[in-house]
Design a protein around this motif. Structure first.
Motif, short mmCIF file in Angstrom:
data_model
loop_
_atom_site.label_atom_id
_atom_site.label_comp_id
_atom_site.label_asym_id
_atom_site.label_seq_id
_atom_site.Cartn_x
_atom_site.Cartn_y
_atom_site.Cartn_z
N SER A 20 0.83 -1.20 0.00
CA SER A 20 0.00 0.00 0.00
C SER A 20 0.87 1.26 0.00
N GLN A 21 1.93 1.25 0.81
CA GLN A 21 2.85 2.39 0.85
C GLN A 21 3.55 2.56 -0.50
N ALA A 22 3.98 1.45 -1.08
CA ALA A 22 4.66 1.51 -2.37
C ALA A 22 3.73 2.04 -3.46
N TYR A 23 2.45 1.64 -3.42
CA TYR A 23 1.49 2.13 -4.39
C TYR A 23 1.35 3.65 -4.29
N GLN A 34 0.01 10.50 2.17
CA GLN A 34 0.57 9.26 2.70
C GLN A 34 0.50 9.23 4.23
N GLN A 35 0.81 10.36 4.85
CA GLN A 35 0.75 10.43 6.30
C GLN A 35 -0.68 10.29 6.81
N LEU A 36 -1.63 10.92 6.12
CA LEU A 36 -3.02 10.80 6.51
C LEU A 36 -3.49 9.35 6.40
N PHE A 37 -3.12 8.68 5.31
CA PHE A 37 -3.50 7.28 5.13
C PHE A 37 -2.98 6.44 6.28
N ILE A 40 -5.00 7.16 9.49
CA ILE A 40 -6.32 6.54 9.45
C ILE A 40 -6.19 5.03 9.62
N HIS A 41 -5.20 4.45 8.95
CA HIS A 41 -5.03 3.00 8.97
C HIS A 41 -4.72 2.47 10.38
N LYS A 42 -4.15 3.31 11.23
CA LYS A 42 -3.86 2.88 12.61
C LYS A 42 -5.14 2.60 13.39
N THR A 43 -6.20 3.36 13.12
CA THR A 43 -7.44 3.18 13.87
C THR A 43 -8.52 2.45 13.07
N ILE A 44 -8.49 2.60 11.75
CA ILE A 44 -9.48 1.94 10.90
C ILE A 44 -8.72 1.13 9.86
N LYS A 45 -8.69 -0.17 10.03
CA LYS A 45 -7.91 -1.03 9.13
C LYS A 45 -8.52 -1.12 7.73
N ASP A 46 -9.81 -0.86 7.62
CA ASP A 46 -10.49 -0.98 6.34
C ASP A 46 -10.35 0.31 5.54
N CYS A 47 -9.13 0.57 5.08
CA CYS A 47 -8.92 1.71 4.20
C CYS A 47 -7.95 1.31 3.10
N LYS A 48 -8.12 1.91 1.93
CA LYS A 48 -7.30 1.54 0.78
C LYS A 48 -7.18 2.74 -0.16
#
Length: 86
Positions: A20-23, A34-37, A40-48
C-alpha cells in the motif's frame, strides 16, 4: 514456541501494508496524503487507495488535497469519525 498460523498472518499483513505504501509513492500521492493514510489505517484497518483517493470502509472518500472539506460520503457516523481524524 512459535505459532506458524500467527506468523503467516503477520507476514501477510505486513506485506499488504508495504504494498500500500509503495502504491502511494508510485501513484505520486503527496507526503501529506501518505501520512493521513497511515494515521487513518492505525485506527481503521479498512482503508485503501483508489488512484489518489483514500477510501475508508467503502463509505468515505478523501480526495486530494486531503482536507476535511474533501471528505465525501453518506452522512453518518463513519463520515463524521473520518472528518475528526482528518
Amino acid at each position: 514456541s512459535l505459532c506458524p498460523p500467527k506468523l503467516a498472518n503477520k507476514a501477510r499483513t505486513e506485506k499488504e501494508e508495504k504494498l500500500s505504501q509503495a502504491y502511494a509513492i508510485s501513484a505520486g500521492v503527496s507526503l501529506e496524503g501518505q501520512q493521513l493514510f497511515q494515521t487513518i489505517h492505525k485506527t481503521i484497518k479498512d482503508c485503501k487507495w483508489q488512484e489518489k483517493n483514500i477510501v475508508v470502509m467503502e463509505e468515505v472518500v478523501i480526495a486530494p488535497p486531503y482536507q476535511v472539506e474533501n471528505c465525501k460520503g453518506k452522512e453518518g457516523s463513519a463520515l463524521s469519525h473520518v472528518r475528526k481524524i482528518v
